[in-house]
Enzyme design. Structure first.
Site, PDB file in Angstrom:
ATOM      1  N   ASP A 216      -6.402  -5.910   4.687  1.00 22.28           N
ATOM      2  CA  ASP A 216      -5.738  -4.620   4.507  1.00 22.28           C
ATOM      3  C   ASP A 216      -5.556  -3.917   5.849  1.00 22.28           C
ATOM      4  OD1 ASP A 216      -6.742  -1.470   2.938  1.00 22.28           O
ATOM      5  OD2 ASP A 216      -4.811  -2.183   3.706  1.00 22.28           O
TER       6      ASP A 216
ATOM      7  N   SER B 227       0.858  -1.189   0.000  1.00 22.38           N
ATOM      8  CA  SER B 227       0.000   0.000   0.000  1.00 22.38           C
ATOM      9  C   SER B 227       0.893   1.238   0.000  1.00 22.38           C
ATOM     10  CB  SER B 227      -0.879   0.012   1.254  1.00 22.38           C
ATOM     11  OG  SER B 227      -1.394   1.313   1.457  1.00 22.38           O
TER      12      SER B 227
ATOM     13  N   ASP C 212      -4.509   4.128  -1.934  1.00 25.56           N
ATOM     14  CA  ASP C 212      -5.582   4.497  -0.998  1.00 25.56           C
ATOM     15  C   ASP C 212      -6.078   5.907  -1.278  1.00 25.56           C
ATOM     16  OD1 ASP C 212      -3.748   2.712   1.450  1.00 25.56           O
ATOM     17  OD2 ASP C 212      -5.638   2.130   0.544  1.00 25.56           O
TER      18      ASP C 212
HETATM   19  C1  DX5 Z   1      -5.638   2.328   5.761  1.00 25.84           C
HETATM   20  C2  DX5 Z   1      -5.220   1.765   4.435  1.00 25.84           C
HETATM   21  C3  DX5 Z   1      -4.246   0.639   4.564  1.00 25.84           C
HETATM   22  C4  DX5 Z   1      -2.972   1.068   5.191  1.00 25.84           C
HETATM   23  C5  DX5 Z   1      -2.169  -0.133   5.539  1.00 25.84           C
HETATM   24  O1  DX5 Z   1      -6.760   3.146   5.579  1.00 25.84           O
HETATM   25  O2  DX5 Z   1      -6.343   1.262   3.732  1.00 25.84           O
HETATM   26  O3  DX5 Z   1      -3.911   0.139   3.255  1.00 25.84           O
HETATM   27  O4  DX5 Z   1      -2.266   1.869   4.310  1.00 25.84           O
HETATM   28  O5  DX5 Z   1      -1.082   0.341   6.239  1.00 25.84           O
HETATM   29  P1  DX5 Z   1      -0.383  -0.549   7.340  1.00 25.84           P
HETATM   30  O6  DX5 Z   1       0.068  -1.785   6.617  1.00 25.84           O
HETATM   31  O7  DX5 Z   1       0.730   0.347   7.795  1.00 25.84           O
HETATM   32  O8  DX5 Z   1      -1.386  -0.834   8.400  1.00 25.84           O
END
Ligand code: DX5
Length: 223
Positions: free
Chosen positions: A178, A11, A38
């Site tokens: 996610d 992401s 995102d």
């Molecule tokens: C949060 C996003 C996720 C996030 C994941 O709203 O949808 O994709 O970026 O980040 P980590 O892996 O750091 O939790």
């Protein structure tokens, strides 16, 4: 055919915003099949970033899947815009669209893969009627809006429940998780049935390279 191969999907929310093109290329070079972009509107989630321009800018740089996660209210307003910008899959939140069935149909009509996702507080039964329209179901491991949050463990049960619903309906599509993934939580979500692991901070926010971080996550799940 069962989806047994587990994919890491970085992401870019956790990448350096000043070098998103390099971050996308680093992910491709690490051998992943897609990245998640995102999109946030400051209404559905308390954060704002990434628009169709970022998708269009990244499109010519990589050949991997651009997976656009719309954390915006009324996502149906922007489906065509993101499809035209180069999205390969558009993921909408069940909570953000009054007419979720129509929104997923619209994504399908655009010739783009359709994903549906659920906040941690939303029951999996909320998507039972639309699974046949989806190409992927995404379970949020954190409350959407920010990277680097702690994994919410009761979402493991949700993955299992969705897997059971898919099996009962004879639908063979991947389940993504996610948010909150690292080398400790990744094996838990795979054991529960997730085969797409969307990871931000554990891929982009460490001293190590993207390639080594992806490899470490894959090793943690025995891949
Ligand atoms: C949060 C996003 C996720 C996030 C994941 O709203 O949808 O994709 O970026 O980040 P980590 O892996 O750091 O939790």
């Amino acid at each position: 055919m069962q989806h047994l191969r587990v994919e890491i999907e970085p992401s870019i929310l956790s990448a350096d915003f000043a070098r998103l093109g390099e971050a996308a290329k680093e992910a491709e070079a690490a051998g992943v099949s897609g990245i998640q972009i995102d999109v946030m509107d400051g209404r559905f989630v308390p954060n704002i970033n990434f628009g169709p321009g970022v998708v269009a800018a990244l499109r010519p740089l990589v050949n991997i899947t651009l997976d656009v996660h719309l954390m915006i209210i009324e996502p149906e307003r922007y489906l065509e815009t993101f499809a035209k910008a180069g999205a390969d899959r558009i993921i909408v939140h069940q909570e953000a669209s009054i007419h979720l069935h129509r929104a997923l149909e619209s994504i399908n009509e655009l010739g783009v893969e359709a994903g549906v996702t659920l906040n941690p507080g939303t029951s999996p039964t909320a998507i039972e009627e639309v699974l046949e329209l989806a190409d992927m179901v995404q379970v949020m491991g954190v409350n959407p809006g920010f990277g680097g949050q702690k994994f919410i463990h009761n979402q493991l049960e949700k993955i299992r429940y969705i897997k059971k619903m898919l099996d009962e309906q004879g639908i063979d599509i991947p389940i993504a998780l996610d948010g909150g993934l690292d080398m400790t939580t990744a094996p838990l979500v795979v054991e529960a049935g997730a085969t797409v692991l969307v990871a931000g901070s554990s891929v982009y926010n460490t001293k190590d390279s993207v390639a080594n971080n992806v490899r470490a996550l894959l090793q943690s799940i025995g891949s």
